[in-house]
Design a protein around this motif. Structure first.
Motif, PDB file in Angstrom:
ATOM      1  N   ILE A  49       0.847  -1.203   0.000  1.00 14.43           N
ATOM      2  CA  ILE A  49       0.000   0.000   0.000  1.00 14.43           C
ATOM      3  C   ILE A  49       0.880   1.250   0.000  1.00 14.43           C
ATOM      4  N   GLN A  50       1.935   1.224   0.841  1.00 15.72           N
ATOM      5  CA  GLN A  50       2.826   2.381   0.911  1.00 15.72           C
ATOM      6  C   GLN A  50       3.577   2.568  -0.402  1.00 15.72           C
ATOM      7  N   ARG A  51       3.974   1.446  -1.030  1.00 10.26           N
ATOM      8  CA  ARG A  51       4.683   1.538  -2.311  1.00 10.26           C
ATOM      9  C   ARG A  51       3.768   2.118  -3.394  1.00 10.26           C
ATOM     10  N   PHE A  52       2.491   1.752  -3.323  1.00 11.09           N
ATOM     11  CA  PHE A  52       1.512   2.315  -4.273  1.00 11.09           C
ATOM     12  C   PHE A  52       1.427   3.839  -4.096  1.00 11.09           C
ATOM     13  N   CYS A  53       1.319   4.279  -2.827  1.00 11.02           N
ATOM     14  CA  CYS A  53       1.262   5.727  -2.536  1.00 11.02           C
ATOM     15  C   CYS A  53       2.520   6.435  -3.034  1.00 11.02           C
ATOM     16  N   ASP A  54       3.685   5.810  -2.785  1.00  9.69           N
ATOM     17  CA  ASP A  54       4.954   6.406  -3.232  1.00  9.69           C
ATOM     18  C   ASP A  54       4.974   6.567  -4.745  1.00  9.69           C
ATOM     19  N   GLN A  55       4.425   5.548  -5.442  1.00  8.11           N
ATOM     20  CA  GLN A  55       4.390   5.583  -6.905  1.00  8.11           C
ATOM     21  C   GLN A  55       3.471   6.705  -7.401  1.00  8.11           C
ATOM     22  N   VAL A  56       2.339   6.883  -6.716  1.00 13.89           N
ATOM     23  CA  VAL A  56       1.401   7.967  -7.060  1.00 13.89           C
ATOM     24  C   VAL A  56       2.108   9.312  -6.937  1.00 13.89           C
ATOM     25  N   ASN A  57       2.878   9.480  -5.854  1.00 13.11           N
ATOM     26  CA  ASN A  57       3.580  10.747  -5.622  1.00 13.11           C
ATOM     27  C   ASN A  57       4.746  10.948  -6.593  1.00 13.11           C
ATOM     28  N   ALA A  58       5.388   9.833  -7.002  1.00  8.12           N
ATOM     29  CA  ALA A  58       6.586   9.942  -7.845  1.00  8.12           C
ATOM     30  C   ALA A  58       6.240  10.169  -9.312  1.00  8.12           C
ATOM     31  N   ASP A  59       5.123   9.617  -9.755  1.00  2.81           N
ATOM     32  CA  ASP A  59       4.753   9.674 -11.180  1.00  2.81           C
ATOM     33  C   ASP A  59       3.907  10.916 -11.444  1.00  2.81           C
ATOM     34  N   ILE A  60       4.282  11.677 -12.472  1.00  5.49           N
ATOM     35  CA  ILE A  60       3.552  12.922 -12.761  1.00  5.49           C
ATOM     36  C   ILE A  60       2.081  12.643 -13.105  1.00  5.49           C
ATOM     37  N   GLU A  61       1.801  11.454 -13.685  1.00  3.45           N
ATOM     38  CA  GLU A  61       0.422  11.084 -14.021  1.00  3.45           C
ATOM     39  C   GLU A  61      -0.253  10.327 -12.873  1.00  3.45           C
ATOM     40  N   GLY A  62       0.494  10.063 -11.802  1.00  2.00           N
ATOM     41  CA  GLY A  62      -0.012   9.235 -10.698  1.00  2.00           C
ATOM     42  C   GLY A  62      -1.366   9.650 -10.148  1.00  2.00           C
ATOM     43  N   PRO A  63      -1.538  10.925  -9.763  1.00  2.00           N
ATOM     44  CA  PRO A  63      -2.811  11.327  -9.164  1.00  2.00           C
ATOM     45  C   PRO A  63      -4.021  11.181 -10.082  1.00  2.00           C
ATOM     46  N   SER A  64      -3.802  11.209 -11.418  1.00  2.00           N
ATOM     47  CA  SER A  64      -4.957  11.045 -12.314  1.00  2.00           C
ATOM     48  C   SER A  64      -5.193   9.570 -12.666  1.00  2.00           C
ATOM     49  N   LEU A  65      -4.115   8.761 -12.684  1.00  2.00           N
ATOM     50  CA  LEU A  65      -4.267   7.339 -13.027  1.00  2.00           C
ATOM     51  C   LEU A  65      -4.772   6.510 -11.849  1.00  2.00           C
ATOM     52  N   ALA A  66      -4.243   6.802 -10.646  1.00  2.00           N
ATOM     53  CA  ALA A  66      -4.552   5.973  -9.473  1.00  2.00           C
ATOM     54  C   ALA A  66      -6.051   5.849  -9.177  1.00  2.00           C
ATOM     55  N   PRO A  67      -6.828   6.950  -9.179  1.00  2.00           N
ATOM     56  CA  PRO A  67      -8.260   6.801  -8.878  1.00  2.00           C
ATOM     57  C   PRO A  67      -8.978   5.858  -9.838  1.00  2.00           C
ATOM     58  N   ARG A  68      -8.559   5.854 -11.135  1.00  7.10           N
ATOM     59  CA  ARG A  68      -9.199   4.957 -12.100  1.00  7.10           C
ATOM     60  C   ARG A  68      -8.914   3.491 -11.770  1.00  7.10           C
ATOM     61  N   LEU A  69      -7.659   3.210 -11.415  1.00  5.03           N
ATOM     62  CA  LEU A  69      -7.290   1.843 -11.042  1.00  5.03           C
ATOM     63  C   LEU A  69      -8.038   1.413  -9.781  1.00  5.03           C
ATOM     64  N   LEU A  70      -8.113   2.324  -8.820  1.00  8.62           N
ATOM     65  CA  LEU A  70      -8.778   2.010  -7.542  1.00  8.62           C
ATOM     66  C   LEU A  70     -10.278   1.807  -7.732  1.00  8.62           C
ATOM     67  N   ALA A  71     -10.902   2.623  -8.594  1.00  2.00           N
ATOM     68  CA  ALA A  71     -12.351   2.486  -8.831  1.00  2.00           C
ATOM     69  C   ALA A  71     -12.658   1.089  -9.367  1.00  2.00           C
ATOM     70  N   HIS A  72     -11.810   0.617 -10.286  1.00  2.00           N
ATOM     71  CA  HIS A  72     -12.003  -0.718 -10.867  1.00  2.00           C
ATOM     72  C   HIS A  72     -11.961  -1.793  -9.775  1.00  2.00           C
ATOM     73  N   LYS A  73     -11.030  -1.651  -8.824  1.00  2.00           N
ATOM     74  CA  LYS A  73     -10.883  -2.639  -7.743  1.00  2.00           C
ATOM     75  C   LYS A  73     -12.025  -2.528  -6.719  1.00  2.00           C
ATOM     76  N   ILE A  74     -12.465  -1.303  -6.452  1.00  2.00           N
ATOM     77  CA  ILE A  74     -13.556  -1.100  -5.481  1.00  2.00           C
ATOM     78  C   ILE A  74     -14.854  -1.716  -6.012  1.00  2.00           C
ATOM     79  N   GLN A  75     -14.987  -1.780  -7.334  1.00  2.00           N
ATOM     80  CA  GLN A  75     -16.181  -2.361  -7.951  1.00  2.00           C
ATOM     81  C   GLN A  75     -16.078  -3.885  -8.123  1.00  2.00           C
ATOM     82  N   SER A  76     -15.009  -4.470  -7.579  1.00  7.00           N
ATOM     83  CA  SER A  76     -14.797  -5.917  -7.728  1.00  7.00           C
ATOM     84  C   SER A  76     -15.920  -6.720  -7.061  1.00  7.00           C
ATOM     85  N   PRO A  77     -16.339  -7.839  -7.683  1.00 12.41           N
ATOM     86  CA  PRO A  77     -17.344  -8.691  -7.043  1.00 12.41           C
ATOM     87  C   PRO A  77     -16.778  -9.446  -5.829  1.00 12.41           C
TER      88      PRO A  77
END
Length: 287
Positions: free
Chosen positions: A16-44
């Protein structure tokens, strides 16, 4: 995938911490991460969705202003609403997942009162009867920072607050637990501000570097009389943007006096900017 692995019951804080670090390190991180997370939150799979919600909440605590801006957009809020709405996934999402999603959205109305879209989305859920009543967010429910924490975290660097927090957390009195929760929230807010400053600096320096490189290329062509009208317009637009970046760099420098390495990066970016602006004036004047 590792941070939201449904086969593991406990949270994998390292991933989880590595994911957060990646979001902060990648210039596209803050816009990409919510899309990835939404897909997982909608998991059956209930456990995958619950883990994804934990990752989301941890990102809110650790990933700063740009991430907050993304989750406050209707585009992302709608993805959360789908988990609750009977028109979408609400009929088969588990009660536990729906309860957590409701808590998350409601907590954001408290934590981010300035974000009108979050409030509107939550009010719409109440109006449609999907949310019957506000969930309880007890003051004595401790919201610990993720572990392991990033280096130079406020939880490590402010020794006095860390000692006070440790003492309050050991107490059995609800007043002390409430005080601990308030202290954690204030420390997390401080951490978020610190993280947002770093993010601003990295993004600004990156933009300066890209603009300078592009301007250099166009100016070389301009010297050889090989610039089309549209390229001349691009060059002028870049010049105007670079002019606006200078005061931004000065502001960043004044915020970064306690970090020699970061200050050196800012000053270096400013030198490149000054150089290319001077070159632009010379080339344009000679034409």
């Amino acid at each position: 995938d590792k941070a939201t692995d449904p086969s593991i019951r406990e949270e994998n804080w390292e991933c989880i911490q590595r994911f957060c670090d990646q979001v902060n390190a990648d210039i596209e991180g803050p816009s990409l991460a919510p899309r990835l997370l939404a897909h997982k939150i909608q998991s059956p799979q209930e456990m995958e969705a619950l883990h994804a919600l934990t990752v989301l909440e941890t990102c809110v605590n650790n990933c700063g202003e740009r991430f907050h801006n993304e989750i406050a957009k209707f585009r992302f809020l709608n993805e959360l609403i789908k988990v609750l709405s009977p028109k979408y996934y609400g009929t088969w999402s588990s009660e536990k997942v729906k309860s957590r999603v409701t808590e998350v959205i409601f907590s954001w109305t408290v934590w981010f009162p300035q974000e009108v879209k979050i409030r509107d989305a939550y009010q719409m859920l109440k109006k449609q009867g999907i949310v019957k009543e506000d969930p309880k967010l007890p003051e004595d429910k401790i919201l610990p920072p993720p572990s392991p924490r990033p280096q130079n975290s406020i939880f490590d660097t402010d020794e006095e607050k860390s000692k006070l927090l440790a003492r309050l957390l050991k107490s059995n009195h609800s007043e002390d637990l409430q005080a601990a929760n308030r202290l954690i929230k204030s420390m997390i807010k401080e951490e978020q501000e610190k993280s947002a400053k770093v993010s601003r600096r990295v993004n600004t320096i990156s933009e300066v570097s890209e603009n300078v490189k592009h301007m250099d290329e166009l100016l070389e062509n301009y010297k050889r009389q090989e610039l089309s009208k549209s390229d001349q317009e691009s060059l002028q637009t870049l010049f105007q943007r670079c002019e606006k970046l200078r005061p931004l760099l000065f502001r960043l420098a004044s915020e970064t006096v306690d970090d020699d390495e970061a200050l050196a990066e800012i000053l270096q970016a400013n030198d490149k900017l000054t150089q290319v602006l001077g070159q632009y004036r010379q080339v344009v004047a000679s034409h």
